[in-house]
Motif scaffolding. Structure first.
Motif, PDB file in Angstrom:
ATOM      1  N   ARG A  84      -1.695   9.956   5.833  1.00  0.00           N
ATOM      2  CA  ARG A  84      -2.532   9.591   6.979  1.00  0.00           C
ATOM      3  C   ARG A  84      -3.345   8.337   6.702  1.00  0.00           C
ATOM      4  NH1 ARG A  84      -6.004  14.169   9.914  1.00  0.00           N
ATOM      5  NH2 ARG A  84      -3.861  14.768  10.390  1.00  0.00           N
ATOM      6  N   SER A  85      -3.870   8.216   5.489  1.00  0.00           N
ATOM      7  CA  SER A  85      -4.663   7.040   5.135  1.00  0.00           C
ATOM      8  C   SER A  85      -3.827   5.767   5.209  1.00  0.00           C
ATOM      9  CB  SER A  85      -5.242   7.194   3.730  1.00  0.00           C
ATOM     10  OG  SER A  85      -6.157   8.259   3.674  1.00  0.00           O
ATOM     11  N   VAL A  86      -2.574   5.863   4.764  1.00  0.00           N
ATOM     12  CA  VAL A  86      -1.686   4.697   4.812  1.00  0.00           C
ATOM     13  C   VAL A  86      -1.433   4.290   6.259  1.00  0.00           C
ATOM     14  CG1 VAL A  86       0.609   3.804   4.257  1.00  0.00           C
ATOM     15  CG2 VAL A  86      -0.586   5.249   2.612  1.00  0.00           C
ATOM     16  N   ILE A  87      -1.132   5.263   7.100  1.00  0.00           N
ATOM     17  CA  ILE A  87      -0.834   4.963   8.511  1.00  0.00           C
ATOM     18  C   ILE A  87      -2.049   4.371   9.216  1.00  0.00           C
ATOM     19  CG2 ILE A  87      -0.217   5.974  10.742  1.00  0.00           C
ATOM     20  CD1 ILE A  87       1.446   8.052   9.172  1.00  0.00           C
ATOM     21  N   GLU A  88      -3.211   4.983   9.006  1.00  0.00           N
ATOM     22  CA  GLU A  88      -4.417   4.512   9.685  1.00  0.00           C
ATOM     23  C   GLU A  88      -4.827   3.118   9.206  1.00  0.00           C
ATOM     24  OE1 GLU A  88      -5.808   5.992  12.310  1.00  0.00           O
ATOM     25  OE2 GLU A  88      -4.128   7.390  12.114  1.00  0.00           O
ATOM     26  N   THR A  89      -4.648   2.843   7.914  1.00  0.00           N
ATOM     27  CA  THR A  89      -4.986   1.525   7.398  1.00  0.00           C
ATOM     28  C   THR A  89      -4.028   0.468   7.932  1.00  0.00           C
ATOM     29  OG1 THR A  89      -5.818   2.569   5.370  1.00  0.00           O
ATOM     30  CG2 THR A  89      -5.466   0.198   5.302  1.00  0.00           C
ATOM     31  N   ILE A 101       5.295   4.888   3.288  1.00  0.00           N
ATOM     32  CA  ILE A 101       5.087   6.337   3.292  1.00  0.00           C
ATOM     33  C   ILE A 101       6.403   7.058   3.027  1.00  0.00           C
ATOM     34  CG2 ILE A 101       3.099   6.309   4.851  1.00  0.00           C
ATOM     35  CD1 ILE A 101       5.010   7.059   7.148  1.00  0.00           C
ATOM     36  N   ASP A 102       6.292   8.298   2.575  1.00  0.00           N
ATOM     37  CA  ASP A 102       7.457   9.168   2.420  1.00  0.00           C
ATOM     38  C   ASP A 102       7.811   9.779   3.766  1.00  0.00           C
ATOM     39  OD1 ASP A 102       7.683   8.780  -0.345  1.00  0.00           O
ATOM     40  OD2 ASP A 102       6.310  10.421  -0.793  1.00  0.00           O
ATOM     41  N   TYR A 142      13.222  12.386   2.133  1.00  0.00           N
ATOM     42  CA  TYR A 142      12.000  13.186   2.036  1.00  0.00           C
ATOM     43  C   TYR A 142      10.909  12.416   1.299  1.00  0.00           C
ATOM     44  CZ  TYR A 142       8.851  17.091   1.540  1.00  0.00           C
ATOM     45  OH  TYR A 142       7.740  17.883   1.616  1.00  0.00           O
ATOM     46  N   CYS A 143      11.255  11.777   0.185  1.00  0.00           N
ATOM     47  CA  CYS A 143      10.284  10.999  -0.578  1.00  0.00           C
ATOM     48  C   CYS A 143      10.997   9.947  -1.419  1.00  0.00           C
ATOM     49  CB  CYS A 143       9.415  11.901  -1.465  1.00  0.00           C
ATOM     50  SG  CYS A 143      10.335  12.897  -2.653  1.00  0.00           S
ATOM     51  N   VAL A 144      10.236   9.083  -2.036  1.00  0.00           N
ATOM     52  CA  VAL A 144      10.825   7.980  -2.802  1.00  0.00           C
ATOM     53  C   VAL A 144      11.669   8.485  -3.963  1.00  0.00           C
ATOM     54  CG1 VAL A 144       8.810   7.696  -4.319  1.00  0.00           C
ATOM     55  CG2 VAL A 144      10.322   5.748  -3.876  1.00  0.00           C
ATOM     56  N   TYR A 172       0.848  -1.189   0.000  1.00  0.00           N
ATOM     57  CA  TYR A 172       0.000   0.000   0.000  1.00  0.00           C
ATOM     58  C   TYR A 172       0.892   1.249   0.000  1.00  0.00           C
ATOM     59  CZ  TYR A 172      -3.674  -3.275   1.365  1.00  0.00           C
ATOM     60  OH  TYR A 172      -4.552  -4.330   1.398  1.00  0.00           O
ATOM     61  N   VAL A 173       0.546   2.231  -0.837  1.00  0.00           N
ATOM     62  CA  VAL A 173       1.330   3.461  -0.952  1.00  0.00           C
ATOM     63  C   VAL A 173       0.402   4.673  -0.862  1.00  0.00           C
ATOM     64  CG1 VAL A 173       3.116   2.347  -2.337  1.00  0.00           C
ATOM     65  CG2 VAL A 173       1.178   3.458  -3.487  1.00  0.00           C
ATOM     66  N   GLU A 174       0.994   5.843  -0.847  1.00  0.00           N
ATOM     67  CA  GLU A 174       0.225   7.075  -0.702  1.00  0.00           C
ATOM     68  C   GLU A 174      -0.449   7.517  -1.997  1.00  0.00           C
ATOM     69  OE1 GLU A 174       2.148  10.328   1.399  1.00  0.00           O
ATOM     70  OE2 GLU A 174       3.759   8.980   2.009  1.00  0.00           O
ATOM     71  N   ASP A 175       0.359   7.730  -3.034  1.00  0.00           N
ATOM     72  CA  ASP A 175      -0.114   8.423  -4.230  1.00  0.00           C
ATOM     73  C   ASP A 175      -0.895   7.535  -5.180  1.00  0.00           C
ATOM     74  OD1 ASP A 175       1.092  10.719  -3.313  1.00  0.00           O
ATOM     75  OD2 ASP A 175       2.968  10.342  -4.379  1.00  0.00           O
ATOM     76  N   THR A 176      -1.998   8.076  -5.689  1.00  0.00           N
ATOM     77  CA  THR A 176      -2.751   7.388  -6.719  1.00  0.00           C
ATOM     78  C   THR A 176      -1.985   7.458  -8.039  1.00  0.00           C
ATOM     79  OG1 THR A 176      -3.970   9.440  -7.185  1.00  0.00           O
ATOM     80  CG2 THR A 176      -4.976   7.882  -5.638  1.00  0.00           C
ATOM     81  N   ASN A 177      -2.290   6.558  -8.932  1.00  0.00           N
ATOM     82  CA  ASN A 177      -1.655   6.483 -10.258  1.00  0.00           C
ATOM     83  C   ASN A 177      -0.158   6.207 -10.186  1.00  0.00           C
ATOM     84  OD1 ASN A 177      -4.157   7.159 -11.515  1.00  0.00           O
ATOM     85  ND2 ASN A 177      -3.765   9.315 -11.072  1.00  0.00           N
ATOM     86  N   ASP A 178       0.309   5.670  -9.054  1.00  0.00           N
ATOM     87  CA  ASP A 178       1.733   5.377  -8.888  1.00  0.00           C
ATOM     88  C   ASP A 178       2.010   3.881  -8.856  1.00  0.00           C
ATOM     89  OD1 ASP A 178       3.878   7.020  -8.998  1.00  0.00           O
ATOM     90  OD2 ASP A 178       4.194   7.157  -6.850  1.00  0.00           O
TER      91      ASP A 178
END
Length: 284
Positions: free
Chosen positions: A59-64, A79-80, A103-105, A25-31
């Motif tokens: 936040r969605s990634v962490i909560e899930t 997450i980043d 900072y990010c991937v 599971y990742v943060e960004d859609t279309n990735d």
């Protein structure tokens, strides 16, 4: 890429669960295509991941991850680091959660070896010649100092007032305008101006002495990192800048394509932490 409606996501996850060793599971859609390439390269193709699931934000990634039943499905939630990582805040202590040590991937993609290979294929030229032309270390030195100061300022104002825009100020606005035969380049004067504006915004809600102390502490911290450049957003700052650099040599690749190509080659050691997290999650 086929986009499934929100209500269909649980069914899609069940469908693909039988086709892969681990759910990612990742943060960004279309990735999803990008992450599949990255995972395959990082783990030498050891893990089968047919589908990566985007949750639409940190936040969605962490909560899930908090509510996921790992006994039913092996999974890794990625997450980043964002400005939390720049500030040295610990990753939330949540089972199955992996935070990139940057900072990010995109920071993990900016590898001299990978960039030289891409440039050599586009010129075309030998990788050695492309590496000489790219002059990656010199390029990094030319942008790093002012951007480290800027991101220390971003982290400072984020500490005192997280509502102030920081990384949303895209790097293009901090570059010289493109002219015939010349591509945009980072303008240190514009960077300094934005840095000052961020610190001034922090001083509106906090004592100037505390703001300056925090800024200096954060700047010292990120300069002491093994890879200080990882404290600068790879997605919104470094990748666009290296794209401008590649265009100077006639290398014109869509940025989304460039990301995927960089995820498939280069120094694999930069992805060791991700590979370790994936393998651990897949065998636990």
């Amino acid at each position: 890429m086929l986009k499934w409606p929100e209500r269909a996501k649980p069914a899609v996850q069940r469908l693909f669960s039988e086709l892969q060793d681990i759910d990612v599971y990742v943060e960004d859609t279309n990735d999803e295509p990008f992450y599949r390439s990255l995972i395959k390269f990082a783990t030498n193709g050891e893990l089968t991941v047919a589908r990566v699931f985007a949750l639409g934000g940190r936040r969605s990634v962490i909560e899930t991850a908090k509510i996921h039943d790992y006994k039913k499905r092996r999974a890794l939630f990625i997450i980043d680091g964002d400005l939390y990582w720049v500030k040295g805040e610990p990753t939330p202590n949540v089972a199955g959660l992996h935070c990139h040590d940057a900072y990010c991937v995109e920071n993990l993609l900016l590898c001299e070896q990978a960039l030289s290979l891409v440039l050599s294929e586009e010129l075309p030229a030998t990788e050695a010649d492309a590496q000489l032309q790219l002059a990656f270390s010199a390029w990094i030195s030319g942008v790093q100092e002012s951007l480290l100061e800027l991101f220390a300022a971003f982290a400072t104002v984020h500490t005192f007032d997280p509502t102030v825009p920081t990384v949303s100020n895209k790097v293009a606005m901090l570059c010289s305008k493109a002219k015939r035969g010349k591509y945009p380049r980072l303008d240190p004067t514009k960077v300094e101006k934005l840095k000052s504006e961020c610190l001034a915004a922090a001083e509106k809600v906090a004592d100037p002495t505390d703001v300056l102390k925090t800024y200096k502490q954060l700047l010292t911290r990120i300069k002491a990192l093994p890879s200080p450049i990882h404290a600068i957003s790879g997605k919104d700052f470094l990748l666009p800048l290296i794209d401008f650099r590649l265009q100077e040599f006639g290398c014109r690749i869509k940025r989304a394509t460039l990301r995927v190509r960089l995820a498939k080659c280069g120094d694999k050691s930069r992805l060791n932490a991700l590979a370790t997290a994936l393998r651990r999650a897949a065998t636990s």
